[in-house]
Design a protein around this motif. Structure first.
Motif, PDB file in Angstrom:
ATOM      1  N   ALA A  75     -75.899  31.258 -67.636  1.00  0.00           N
ATOM      2  CA  ALA A  75     -76.219  30.357 -66.741  1.00  0.00           C
ATOM      3  C   ALA A  75     -75.692  29.070 -67.083  1.00  0.00           C
ATOM      4  CB  ALA A  75     -77.418  29.546 -65.785  1.00  0.00           C
ATOM      5  N   ASP A  76     -75.013  29.116 -68.202  1.00  0.00           N
ATOM      6  CA  ASP A  76     -73.615  27.642 -68.176  1.00  0.00           C
ATOM      7  C   ASP A  76     -72.338  28.350 -68.331  1.00  0.00           C
ATOM      8  OD1 ASP A  76     -76.221  26.080 -68.732  1.00  0.00           O
ATOM      9  OD2 ASP A  76     -75.706  26.233 -70.965  1.00  0.00           O
ATOM     10  N   LYS A  77     -72.334  29.497 -67.922  1.00  0.00           N
ATOM     11  CA  LYS A  77     -70.815  29.957 -68.270  1.00  0.00           C
ATOM     12  C   LYS A  77     -70.176  30.545 -66.447  1.00  0.00           C
ATOM     13  CE  LYS A  77     -69.783  31.307 -72.574  1.00  0.00           C
ATOM     14  NZ  LYS A  77     -71.148  30.717 -73.803  1.00  0.00           N
ATOM     15  N   HIS A  78     -70.132  29.712 -66.284  1.00  0.00           N
ATOM     16  CA  HIS A  78     -69.562  29.680 -64.530  1.00  0.00           C
ATOM     17  C   HIS A  78     -68.504  28.262 -64.436  1.00  0.00           C
ATOM     18  CE1 HIS A  78     -72.338  26.795 -62.675  1.00  0.00           C
ATOM     19  NE2 HIS A  78     -72.540  26.756 -63.636  1.00  0.00           N
ATOM     20  N   ILE A  79     -67.704  28.358 -63.264  1.00  0.00           N
ATOM     21  CA  ILE A  79     -66.981  27.036 -62.733  1.00  0.00           C
ATOM     22  C   ILE A  79     -67.362  26.202 -61.699  1.00  0.00           C
ATOM     23  CG2 ILE A  79     -64.586  27.917 -64.092  1.00  0.00           C
ATOM     24  CD1 ILE A  79     -63.645  28.674 -61.773  1.00  0.00           C
ATOM     25  N   LEU A  80     -68.857  26.829 -61.159  1.00  0.00           N
ATOM     26  CA  LEU A  80     -68.936  25.920 -59.750  1.00  0.00           C
ATOM     27  C   LEU A  80     -68.991  24.426 -59.964  1.00  0.00           C
ATOM     28  CD1 LEU A  80     -71.641  29.078 -59.162  1.00  0.00           C
ATOM     29  CD2 LEU A  80     -69.687  28.363 -57.225  1.00  0.00           C
ATOM     30  N   GLN A  81     -68.878  23.750 -59.414  1.00  0.00           N
ATOM     31  CA  GLN A  81     -69.776  22.185 -59.568  1.00  0.00           C
ATOM     32  C   GLN A  81     -70.790  22.007 -59.691  1.00  0.00           C
ATOM     33  OE1 GLN A  81     -67.072  19.672 -60.024  1.00  0.00           O
ATOM     34  NE2 GLN A  81     -65.974  21.752 -60.248  1.00  0.00           N
ATOM     35  N   GLY A 100     -74.090  28.983 -56.243  1.00  0.00           N
ATOM     36  CA  GLY A 100     -74.507  27.995 -56.161  1.00  0.00           C
ATOM     37  C   GLY A 100     -75.552  27.630 -55.699  1.00  0.00           C
ATOM     38  N   THR A 101     -76.199  26.512 -56.382  1.00  0.00           N
ATOM     39  CA  THR A 101     -78.142  25.701 -56.279  1.00  0.00           C
ATOM     40  C   THR A 101     -77.394  25.116 -54.776  1.00  0.00           C
ATOM     41  OG1 THR A 101     -77.562  24.307 -57.646  1.00  0.00           O
ATOM     42  CG2 THR A 101     -78.928  26.493 -58.084  1.00  0.00           C
ATOM     43  N   ASP A 102     -75.987  24.604 -54.253  1.00  0.00           N
ATOM     44  CA  ASP A 102     -76.206  24.066 -52.889  1.00  0.00           C
ATOM     45  C   ASP A 102     -75.593  25.135 -51.900  1.00  0.00           C
ATOM     46  OD1 ASP A 102     -73.724  24.813 -54.724  1.00  0.00           O
ATOM     47  OD2 ASP A 102     -72.371  22.682 -54.074  1.00  0.00           O
ATOM     48  N   HIS A 161     -56.486  26.513 -66.872  1.00  0.00           N
ATOM     49  CA  HIS A 161     -57.416  25.128 -66.693  1.00  0.00           C
ATOM     50  C   HIS A 161     -58.701  25.415 -65.873  1.00  0.00           C
ATOM     51  CE1 HIS A 161     -53.381  22.946 -66.778  1.00  0.00           C
ATOM     52  NE2 HIS A 161     -53.110  23.948 -65.749  1.00  0.00           N
ATOM     53  N   TRP A 162     -59.080  26.473 -66.092  1.00  0.00           N
ATOM     54  CA  TRP A 162     -60.573  26.985 -65.892  1.00  0.00           C
ATOM     55  C   TRP A 162     -60.972  26.691 -64.359  1.00  0.00           C
ATOM     56  CZ3 TRP A 162     -62.814  30.432 -68.938  1.00  0.00           C
ATOM     57  CH2 TRP A 162     -62.031  29.710 -70.436  1.00  0.00           C
ATOM     58  N   GLN A 163     -60.044  27.173 -63.539  1.00  0.00           N
ATOM     59  CA  GLN A 163     -59.870  26.985 -62.247  1.00  0.00           C
ATOM     60  C   GLN A 163     -59.578  28.733 -61.220  1.00  0.00           C
ATOM     61  OE1 GLN A 163     -60.841  24.595 -60.112  1.00  0.00           O
ATOM     62  NE2 GLN A 163     -61.650  22.994 -61.489  1.00  0.00           N
ATOM     63  N   ILE A 164     -60.156  29.190 -60.230  1.00  0.00           N
ATOM     64  CA  ILE A 164     -59.393  29.871 -59.775  1.00  0.00           C
ATOM     65  C   ILE A 164     -57.601  30.731 -59.405  1.00  0.00           C
ATOM     66  CG2 ILE A 164     -58.987  31.492 -57.352  1.00  0.00           C
ATOM     67  CD1 ILE A 164     -62.008  31.720 -58.919  1.00  0.00           C
ATOM     68  N   GLU A 165     -57.130  31.158 -59.834  1.00  0.00           N
ATOM     69  CA  GLU A 165     -55.726  31.526 -60.243  1.00  0.00           C
ATOM     70  C   GLU A 165     -55.982  32.572 -59.087  1.00  0.00           C
ATOM     71  OE1 GLU A 165     -52.630  31.255 -60.101  1.00  0.00           O
ATOM     72  OE2 GLU A 165     -52.896  31.260 -62.268  1.00  0.00           O
ATOM     73  N   THR A 166     -54.939  32.463 -57.637  1.00  0.00           N
ATOM     74  CA  THR A 166     -54.410  33.298 -57.064  1.00  0.00           C
ATOM     75  C   THR A 166     -54.214  34.218 -57.196  1.00  0.00           C
ATOM     76  OG1 THR A 166     -52.990  31.025 -56.076  1.00  0.00           O
ATOM     77  CG2 THR A 166     -56.030  30.746 -55.347  1.00  0.00           C
TER      78      THR A 166
END
Length: 271
Positions: free
Chosen positions: A37-43, A63-65, A92-97
């Protein structure tokens, strides 16, 4: 153990005690049950994951939000043998488009003796991520683990249970306490959506009973059997009858109940 096959490829594997079809299902459909559960890039904290089971589908973190992160595209879907998906995350651990700058992960499921399956994960073409791709390689080389998946698969085999000694049995039985089991049945007048407002208030009252320590376990039933719910109450039958007589659904005639004295072990809970 994760291996570095070459500069641009890492691999890890595990053997699990289930057949390939079940291993494939656990890896894909039930990905949220074993993924760290810690391996994600959600806020926000991770609430659930969805693996869309078709080529062109996506892997979606929620995410929970209520936020979503669609970080992979399903490139091959061949149950129970093989699945391939993209790694749409940049250095940079952001979505690559830009799909040309995405690496890919292949997972194969190979039957071995004894009804077991060898699951092999290969993360390749890491150099596609462009400048700084080596940091991505090093991160996934240390980050890919199938331990959670193997643990989930390890709970699959019926009969492979812990040994309970006579002493443990006697100790547990001495802790048993009386409870009341309530079965809630829907009547012919329980027609959705006409009764939805009443059912909402019924649910609100159940939550209040849980908070008050009266209702220990409540389980709505979702099939079409007419059984609407099961509850375990702390009180005796007379007390529980008085509680349920005040239920909005019972008073409206859309539910009827039956009660049974029962015994159980304190601390039993849903997980």
């Amino acid at each position: 153990m994760t291996q570095l096959l070459d500069d641009t490829t890492v691999r890890t594997s595990v053997e699990v005690n289930v057949a390939p079809a079940r291993a494939f299902h656990l890896f894909t459909t039930e990905i949220g049950a074993w993924w760290d559960a810690d391996k994600h890039i959600l806020q926000a904290p991770l609430a659930e994951m969805e693996f869309e089971p078709f080529v062109g589908g996506q892997i979606i973190d929620r995410g929970t939000d209520g936020s979503e992160c669609r970080w992979a595209r399903v490139l091959a879907y061949d149950p129970p043998h093989r699945v391939v998906f993209s790694w749409d995350i940049d250095v940079h651990w952001q979505i690559e488009t830009d799909h040309a700058r995405c690496s890919e992960i292949e997972i194969t499921f190979t039957a071995v003796t004894g009804g077991r399956t060898r699951v092999e994960l290969t993360h390749r073409h890491l150099d596609r991520h462009g400048p700084g791709w080596e940091s991505m390689r090093d991160a996934v080389a240390g980050g890919w683990s199938l331990d959670g998946f193997a643990a989930l698969a390890g709970r699959e085999r019926v009969g492979e249970l812990p040994t309970i000694s006579d002493e443990t049995m006697h100790a547990r039985l001495r802790q048993a306490k009386p409870y009341t089991l309530a079965l809630l049945h829907a009547t012919d007048t329980c027609v959705r959506p006409d009764v939805d407002a009443t059912i909402w208030e019924h649910g609100r009252r159940n939550m209040a009973l849980v908070e008050a320590g009266e209702l220990l376990i409540v389980i709505p039933v979702s099939d079409q059997s007419g059984l609407a719910g099961i509850g375990v109450f702390a009180g005796d039958i007379n007390r529980v009858a008085a509680i349920l007589d005040g239920d909005p659904g019972v008073q409206a005639g859309i539910f009827r109940y039956e009660l049974h004295p029962a015994r159980g072990f304190p601390g039993a809970t849903l997980t």
